[in-house]
Design a protein around this motif. Sequence first.
Motif, PDB file in Angstrom:
ATOM      1  N   VAL A  42       0.983  -1.341  -0.084  1.00  0.00           N
ATOM      2  CA  VAL A  42      -0.273   0.245   0.084  1.00  0.00           C
ATOM      3  C   VAL A  42       0.681   1.640   0.453  1.00  0.00           C
ATOM      4  O   VAL A  42       1.401   0.875   0.882  1.00  0.00           O
ATOM      5  N   PRO A  43       0.782   1.880  -1.141  1.00  0.00           N
ATOM      6  CA  PRO A  43       1.624   3.147  -0.634  1.00  0.00           C
ATOM      7  C   PRO A  43       0.788   4.029  -0.196  1.00  0.00           C
ATOM      8  O   PRO A  43      -0.314   4.608   0.145  1.00  0.00           O
ATOM      9  N   MET A  44       1.289   4.982   0.495  1.00  0.00           N
ATOM     10  CA  MET A  44       0.767   6.270   1.796  1.00  0.00           C
ATOM     11  C   MET A  44       1.035   7.895   1.176  1.00  0.00           C
ATOM     12  O   MET A  44       1.694   8.254   1.341  1.00  0.00           O
ATOM     13  N   HIS A  45       0.170   7.429   0.062  1.00  0.00           N
ATOM     14  CA  HIS A  45      -0.279   8.667  -0.855  1.00  0.00           C
ATOM     15  C   HIS A  45      -1.680   9.256   0.035  1.00  0.00           C
ATOM     16  O   HIS A  45      -1.922   9.215   1.337  1.00  0.00           O
ATOM     17  N   ARG A  46      -1.694  10.248   0.210  1.00  0.00           N
ATOM     18  CA  ARG A  46      -2.568  11.230   0.354  1.00  0.00           C
ATOM     19  C   ARG A  46      -4.189  11.497   0.129  1.00  0.00           C
ATOM     20  O   ARG A  46      -4.948  10.996   0.694  1.00  0.00           O
ATOM     21  N   GLU A  47      -3.783  10.846  -1.061  1.00  0.00           N
ATOM     22  CA  GLU A  47      -5.308  10.363  -1.873  1.00  0.00           C
ATOM     23  C   GLU A  47      -4.412   9.279  -3.480  1.00  0.00           C
ATOM     24  O   GLU A  47      -3.769   9.702  -3.985  1.00  0.00           O
ATOM     25  N   MET A  48      -4.676   7.888  -3.166  1.00  0.00           N
ATOM     26  CA  MET A  48      -4.723   7.174  -3.912  1.00  0.00           C
ATOM     27  C   MET A  48      -5.762   7.179  -5.329  1.00  0.00           C
ATOM     28  O   MET A  48      -6.685   7.287  -4.650  1.00  0.00           O
ATOM     29  N   LYS A  49      -5.172   7.003  -6.190  1.00  0.00           N
ATOM     30  CA  LYS A  49      -6.156   6.928  -7.254  1.00  0.00           C
ATOM     31  C   LYS A  49      -6.572   6.332  -7.413  1.00  0.00           C
ATOM     32  O   LYS A  49      -6.462   4.484  -6.597  1.00  0.00           O
ATOM     33  N   VAL A  50      -7.553   5.629  -7.713  1.00  0.00           N
ATOM     34  CA  VAL A  50      -8.862   4.733  -8.275  1.00  0.00           C
ATOM     35  C   VAL A  50      -8.104   3.250  -8.791  1.00  0.00           C
ATOM     36  O   VAL A  50      -7.889   2.319  -8.048  1.00  0.00           O
ATOM     37  N   GLY A  51      -7.553   3.191  -9.795  1.00  0.00           N
ATOM     38  CA  GLY A  51      -6.561   2.164  -9.903  1.00  0.00           C
ATOM     39  C   GLY A  51      -5.502   1.726  -9.248  1.00  0.00           C
ATOM     40  O   GLY A  51      -5.240   0.226  -8.735  1.00  0.00           O
ATOM     41  N   THR A  52      -4.411   2.400  -8.511  1.00  0.00           N
ATOM     42  CA  THR A  52      -3.937   2.234  -7.278  1.00  0.00           C
ATOM     43  C   THR A  52      -4.541   0.993  -6.501  1.00  0.00           C
ATOM     44  O   THR A  52      -4.051   0.092  -6.375  1.00  0.00           O
ATOM     45  N   LEU A  53      -5.740   2.049  -6.138  1.00  0.00           N
ATOM     46  CA  LEU A  53      -6.560   1.339  -4.210  1.00  0.00           C
ATOM     47  C   LEU A  53      -7.244  -0.039  -5.524  1.00  0.00           C
ATOM     48  O   LEU A  53      -7.034  -1.448  -4.706  1.00  0.00           O
ATOM     49  N   ALA A  54      -7.003  -0.485  -6.912  1.00  0.00           N
ATOM     50  CA  ALA A  54      -7.570  -1.484  -7.716  1.00  0.00           C
ATOM     51  C   ALA A  54      -7.391  -2.002  -7.549  1.00  0.00           C
ATOM     52  O   ALA A  54      -6.822  -3.601  -6.860  1.00  0.00           O
ATOM     53  N   GLY A  55      -5.653  -1.983  -7.599  1.00  0.00           N
ATOM     54  CA  GLY A  55      -4.816  -3.053  -8.049  1.00  0.00           C
ATOM     55  C   GLY A  55      -4.133  -3.555  -6.674  1.00  0.00           C
ATOM     56  O   GLY A  55      -3.743  -4.393  -6.433  1.00  0.00           O
ATOM     57  N   VAL A  56      -4.074  -2.535  -5.439  1.00  0.00           N
ATOM     58  CA  VAL A  56      -4.076  -3.194  -4.166  1.00  0.00           C
ATOM     59  C   VAL A  56      -5.020  -4.387  -3.952  1.00  0.00           C
ATOM     60  O   VAL A  56      -4.394  -5.099  -3.690  1.00  0.00           O
ATOM     61  N   LEU A  57      -6.240  -4.010  -4.114  1.00  0.00           N
ATOM     62  CA  LEU A  57      -7.319  -5.681  -3.733  1.00  0.00           C
ATOM     63  C   LEU A  57      -6.941  -6.053  -4.557  1.00  0.00           C
ATOM     64  O   LEU A  57      -7.527  -7.331  -3.907  1.00  0.00           O
ATOM     65  N   ARG A  58      -7.120  -6.548  -5.725  1.00  0.00           N
ATOM     66  CA  ARG A  58      -6.174  -7.728  -6.377  1.00  0.00           C
ATOM     67  C   ARG A  58      -4.970  -8.109  -5.899  1.00  0.00           C
ATOM     68  O   ARG A  58      -5.476  -9.800  -5.848  1.00  0.00           O
ATOM     69  N   GLN A  59      -4.297  -7.693  -5.960  1.00  0.00           N
ATOM     70  CA  GLN A  59      -2.917  -8.270  -4.970  1.00  0.00           C
ATOM     71  C   GLN A  59      -3.612  -9.015  -3.613  1.00  0.00           C
ATOM     72  O   GLN A  59      -2.516 -10.078  -3.602  1.00  0.00           O
ATOM     73  N   ALA A  60      -3.785  -7.954  -2.920  1.00  0.00           N
ATOM     74  CA  ALA A  60      -4.589  -8.709  -1.005  1.00  0.00           C
ATOM     75  C   ALA A  60      -5.878 -10.503  -1.666  1.00  0.00           C
ATOM     76  O   ALA A  60      -6.255 -10.926  -0.356  1.00  0.00           O
ATOM     77  N   GLY A  61      -6.353  -9.950  -2.794  1.00  0.00           N
ATOM     78  CA  GLY A  61      -7.063 -10.969  -2.576  1.00  0.00           C
ATOM     79  C   GLY A  61      -8.236 -10.543  -2.137  1.00  0.00           C
ATOM     80  O   GLY A  61      -9.293 -11.830  -2.306  1.00  0.00           O
ATOM     81  N   VAL A  62      -8.807  -9.674  -2.128  1.00  0.00           N
ATOM     82  CA  VAL A  62      -9.842  -8.276  -1.561  1.00  0.00           C
ATOM     83  C   VAL A  62     -11.209  -8.726  -2.318  1.00  0.00           C
ATOM     84  O   VAL A  62     -10.952  -7.782  -3.770  1.00  0.00           O
ATOM     85  N   ASP A  63     -12.218  -8.330  -2.302  1.00  0.00           N
ATOM     86  CA  ASP A  63     -13.249  -8.067  -2.569  1.00  0.00           C
ATOM     87  C   ASP A  63     -13.940  -6.321  -2.916  1.00  0.00           C
ATOM     88  O   ASP A  63     -13.443  -6.208  -1.631  1.00  0.00           O
ATOM     89  N   ALA A  64     -14.149  -6.563  -4.456  1.00  0.00           N
ATOM     90  CA  ALA A  64     -14.164  -4.225  -3.765  1.00  0.00           C
ATOM     91  C   ALA A  64     -15.274  -4.088  -3.093  1.00  0.00           C
ATOM     92  O   ALA A  64     -16.054  -3.219  -2.157  1.00  0.00           O
TER      93      ALA A  64
END
Length: 73
Positions: A42-64
């Motif tokens: 997880v990058p510690m950005h002030r505001e994550m882009k939606v695509g970045t969050l989607a990638g993090v969730l895909r890595q984590a195996g978590v359903d959106a």
Amino acid sequence: MPKLPRISGSDCISVLKRMGFAQVRQRGSHVIMRRGQQGCVVPMHREMKVGTLAGVLRQAGVDADEFVRMWHG
């Protein structure tokens, strides 16, 4: 698939912790989270882009849908 929110890296980490993930380590502005064998960065950005969050969730195996429910509740 729900519309993912634009949240900060720290908010993303707090939701992942509620889902059973633990912070393993941090290198610079990237936090490594792990739950069993599943992990994500997880990058510690002030505001994550939606695509970045989607990638993090895909890595984590978590359903959106599950992530958005945990974020709101």
